[in-house]
Design an enzyme around this catalytic site. Structure first.
Site, PDB file in Angstrom:
ATOM      1  N   MET A  30       0.841  -1.208   0.000  1.00 10.80           N
ATOM      2  CA  MET A  30       0.000   0.000   0.000  1.00 10.80           C
ATOM      3  C   MET A  30       0.877   1.259   0.000  1.00 10.80           C
ATOM      4  O   MET A  30       0.398   2.352   0.307  1.00 10.80           O
ATOM      5  CB  MET A  30      -0.925  -0.008   1.218  1.00 10.80           C
ATOM      6  CG  MET A  30      -1.874  -1.208   1.213  1.00 10.80           C
ATOM      7  SD  MET A  30      -3.344  -0.965   2.211  1.00 10.80           S
ATOM      8  CE  MET A  30      -2.634  -0.708   3.812  1.00 10.80           C
ATOM      9  N   GLY A  31       2.156   1.083  -0.337  1.00 11.75           N
ATOM     10  CA  GLY A  31       3.030   2.252  -0.470  1.00 11.75           C
ATOM     11  C   GLY A  31       3.549   2.754   0.869  1.00 11.75           C
ATOM     12  O   GLY A  31       3.519   2.044   1.869  1.00 11.75           O
ATOM     13  N   HIS A  37       9.173  -3.029   3.453  1.00 15.26           N
ATOM     14  CA  HIS A  37       8.871  -3.158   2.025  1.00 15.26           C
ATOM     15  C   HIS A  37      10.148  -3.416   1.222  1.00 15.26           C
ATOM     16  O   HIS A  37      10.176  -4.210   0.291  1.00 15.26           O
ATOM     17  CB  HIS A  37       8.222  -1.876   1.489  1.00 15.26           C
ATOM     18  CG  HIS A  37       6.924  -1.520   2.138  1.00 15.26           C
ATOM     19  ND1 HIS A  37       6.804  -0.469   3.026  1.00 15.26           N
ATOM     20  CD2 HIS A  37       5.691  -2.053   2.028  1.00 15.26           C
ATOM     21  CE1 HIS A  37       5.545  -0.379   3.424  1.00 15.26           C
ATOM     22  NE2 HIS A  37       4.842  -1.321   2.839  1.00 15.26           N
ATOM     23  N   GLY A 147       5.077  -9.925   4.301  1.00 17.26           N
ATOM     24  CA  GLY A 147       5.801  -9.785   5.565  1.00 17.26           C
ATOM     25  C   GLY A 147       5.130 -10.559   6.683  1.00 17.26           C
ATOM     26  O   GLY A 147       3.907 -10.528   6.819  1.00 17.26           O
ATOM     27  N   GLN A 148       5.960 -11.209   7.479  1.00 18.97           N
ATOM     28  CA  GLN A 148       5.460 -11.954   8.640  1.00 18.97           C
ATOM     29  C   GLN A 148       4.858 -10.997   9.671  1.00 18.97           C
ATOM     30  O   GLN A 148       4.116 -11.416  10.546  1.00 18.97           O
ATOM     31  CB  GLN A 148       6.642 -12.736   9.236  1.00 18.97           C
ATOM     32  CG  GLN A 148       6.247 -13.866  10.168  1.00 18.97           C
ATOM     33  CD  GLN A 148       5.384 -14.922   9.489  1.00 18.97           C
ATOM     34  OE1 GLN A 148       5.625 -15.285   8.348  1.00 18.97           O
ATOM     35  NE2 GLN A 148       4.376 -15.393  10.187  1.00 18.97           N
ATOM     36  N   LYS A 149       5.169  -9.724   9.539  1.00 17.83           N
ATOM     37  CA  LYS A 149       4.572  -8.694  10.405  1.00 17.83           C
ATOM     38  C   LYS A 149       3.054  -8.840  10.432  1.00 17.83           C
ATOM     39  O   LYS A 149       2.403  -8.641  11.454  1.00 17.83           O
ATOM     40  CB  LYS A 149       4.993  -7.330   9.864  1.00 17.83           C
ATOM     41  CG  LYS A 149       4.098  -6.166  10.171  1.00 17.83           C
ATOM     42  CD  LYS A 149       4.433  -5.586  11.519  1.00 17.83           C
ATOM     43  CE  LYS A 149       3.757  -4.265  11.834  1.00 17.83           C
ATOM     44  NZ  LYS A 149       2.465  -4.040  11.301  1.00 17.83           N
ATOM     45  N   LEU A 184       8.500  -2.006  11.953  1.00 18.24           N
ATOM     46  CA  LEU A 184       8.252  -0.914  11.006  1.00 18.24           C
ATOM     47  C   LEU A 184       6.831  -1.038  10.480  1.00 18.24           C
ATOM     48  O   LEU A 184       6.339  -2.132  10.216  1.00 18.24           O
ATOM     49  CB  LEU A 184       9.241  -0.975   9.847  1.00 18.24           C
ATOM     50  CG  LEU A 184      10.708  -0.767  10.229  1.00 18.24           C
ATOM     51  CD1 LEU A 184      11.577  -0.754   8.977  1.00 18.24           C
ATOM     52  CD2 LEU A 184      10.904   0.530  11.006  1.00 18.24           C
ATOM     53  N   SER A 186       3.831   1.566   8.157  1.00 18.86           N
ATOM     54  CA  SER A 186       3.536   2.868   7.551  1.00 18.86           C
ATOM     55  C   SER A 186       2.780   3.760   8.530  1.00 18.86           C
ATOM     56  O   SER A 186       2.813   4.978   8.422  1.00 18.86           O
ATOM     57  CB  SER A 186       2.695   2.674   6.291  1.00 18.86           C
ATOM     58  OG  SER A 186       3.365   1.804   5.405  1.00 18.86           O
ATOM     59  N   ARG A 187       2.122   3.153   9.507  1.00 20.96           N
ATOM     60  CA  ARG A 187       1.332   3.951  10.455  1.00 20.96           C
ATOM     61  C   ARG A 187       2.171   4.526  11.593  1.00 20.96           C
ATOM     62  O   ARG A 187       1.667   5.349  12.358  1.00 20.96           O
ATOM     63  CB  ARG A 187       0.192   3.106  11.017  1.00 20.96           C
ATOM     64  CG  ARG A 187      -0.894   2.798   9.990  1.00 20.96           C
ATOM     65  CD  ARG A 187      -2.066   2.066  10.621  1.00 20.96           C
ATOM     66  NE  ARG A 187      -3.168   1.859   9.692  1.00 20.96           N
ATOM     67  CZ  ARG A 187      -3.293   0.805   8.877  1.00 20.96           C
ATOM     68  NH1 ARG A 187      -2.344  -0.110   8.855  1.00 20.96           N
ATOM     69  NH2 ARG A 187      -4.333   0.682   8.072  1.00 20.96           N
TER      70      ARG A 187
HETATM   71  P1  AMP Z   1       1.555  -2.691   3.481  1.00 22.55           P
HETATM   72  O1  AMP Z   1       2.079  -1.698   2.505  1.00 22.55           O
HETATM   73  O2  AMP Z   1       1.518  -2.216   4.892  1.00 22.55           O
HETATM   74  O3  AMP Z   1       0.269  -3.347   3.036  1.00 22.55           O
HETATM   75  O4  AMP Z   1       2.613  -3.866   3.505  1.00 22.55           O
HETATM   76  C1  AMP Z   1       3.032  -4.493   2.313  1.00 22.55           C
HETATM   77  C2  AMP Z   1       3.791  -5.732   2.676  1.00 22.55           C
HETATM   78  O5  AMP Z   1       4.897  -5.385   3.511  1.00 22.55           O
HETATM   79  C3  AMP Z   1       2.947  -6.732   3.479  1.00 22.55           C
HETATM   80  O6  AMP Z   1       3.215  -8.036   3.040  1.00 22.55           O
HETATM   81  C4  AMP Z   1       3.417  -6.505   4.894  1.00 22.55           C
HETATM   82  O7  AMP Z   1       3.279  -7.652   5.713  1.00 22.55           O
HETATM   83  C5  AMP Z   1       4.879  -6.185   4.672  1.00 22.55           C
HETATM   84  N1  AMP Z   1       5.419  -5.472   5.821  1.00 22.55           N
HETATM   85  C6  AMP Z   1       4.880  -4.420   6.459  1.00 22.55           C
HETATM   86  N2  AMP Z   1       5.637  -4.073   7.515  1.00 22.55           N
HETATM   87  C7  AMP Z   1       6.678  -4.939   7.543  1.00 22.55           C
HETATM   88  C8  AMP Z   1       7.823  -5.113   8.393  1.00 22.55           C
HETATM   89  N3  AMP Z   1       8.028  -4.313   9.422  1.00 22.55           N
HETATM   90  N4  AMP Z   1       8.679  -6.110   8.115  1.00 22.55           N
HETATM   91  C9  AMP Z   1       8.467  -6.932   7.056  1.00 22.55           C
HETATM   92  N5  AMP Z   1       7.423  -6.820   6.216  1.00 22.55           N
HETATM   93  C10 AMP Z   1       6.542  -5.840   6.455  1.00 22.55           C
END
Ligand code: AMP
Length: 270
Positions: A30-31, A37, A147-149, A184, A186-187
């Protein structure tokens, strides 16, 4: 790197790679890129001939209108970042491109999507599953990196891929953290310095839970006691789940910001 905005452009751009049988890697995002990322982009780059990153803030997966409205967006910066990480195609569709008028088909994940994040955010995983399925159909990746996050998201996406025979590999990478332990996200930019200090209770609680588990104790109780002593945070849940193995998961609210995190528990589980 090319920036593409329509489904047709992506299909056309990938046709030669598909014909040659090249490995197409996809990183859905989602950028508002951070090192989490970037780790996914690097891994996809290493394992693929063509790397596609999608940048789509999926309105359907947001529950609170305010959360969607304030979600950080900076396409120019993200595009520079993606290019620097060797991304070939950045797919940035509009909402209308992925949900044109009359759109009426959803991928509804089952039980796995009803607990924890699914319970806290009704409809969230249905939207995630739907947009991921669309991206998989558009890009036809050999593999996609997550991400496992977002451990429950990985589990749901794996289930969808398996149940619908989508035939791609889902690769999950470990959570990338700041030096203070905060995962980490984005929020995180929304956290004031004081809120950020409070947020550190989340990784500390998970560490305490993991240590208690290793010692044969109660992971949930140990994590909860750290969170309960942390001051002005609201604990939404602390739980054990089986997401590709035993995982201690937690969600908290700090001011207006909701944070989730998890830790995989050692194989010594009883
Ligand atoms: P998002 O842009 O937040 O939807 O995240 C895009 C991808 O990045 C998703 O697969 C998330 O799980 C991964 N992601 C987000 N935060 C982290 C992080 N801190 N470490 C590893 N992967 C992440």
């Amino acid at each position: 790197m090319r920036i593409l905005r329509t489904v047709n452009e992506v299909r056309e751009a990938l046709a030669p790679a598909r014909e040659l049988g090249e490995r197409i890697g996809l990183v859905p995002t989602m950028g508002a890129f951070h090192d989490g990322h970037r780790a996914l982009m690097r891994a996809a780059r290493e394992a693929s001939d063509v790397v596609v990153v999608s940048l789509f803030v999926n309105p359907a997966q947001f529950n609170a209108a305010g959360d969607l409205a304030r979600y950080p967006r900076d396409e120019e910066r993200d595009a520079r970042d993606a290019e620097a990480h060797g991304v070939d195609l950045l797919f940035v569709p509009s909402v209308e491109e992925l949900y044109p008028p009359g759109f009426d088909t959803w991928v509804e994940p089952g039980e796995l999507a009803t607990t924890l994040e699914g319970a806290a955010r009704p409809g969230h995983f249905r939207a995630v599953a739907t947009v991921c399925t669309k991206l998989f159909a558009i890009v036809t990746p050999t593999a996609a990196w997550f991400g496992q996050k977002d451990a429950q998201q990985v589990a749901v996406v794996r289930r969808v891929v398996s149940d619908l025979d989508l035939g791609l590999e889902i690769v999950a990478l470990p959570t990338i953290r700041d030096s203070d332990g905060l995962a980490l996200s984005s929020r995180n930019v929304f956290l004031s310095p004081q809120e950020r200090r409070l947020s550190l209770a989340l990784p500390r609680a998970l560490e305490a839970g993991s240590a208690a588990h290793e010692a044969g104790g109660n992971a949930i109780a140990a994590a909860r006691s750290v969170l309960d002593g942390a001051g002005e945070i609201e604990v939404e849940y602390v739980a054990l789940a089986d997401f590709d193995g035993p995982t201690l998961v937690a969600a908290i609210r700090v001011g207006e910001t909701r944070l989730i995190d998890n830790v995989r528990l050692g194989r010594t589980s009883r």
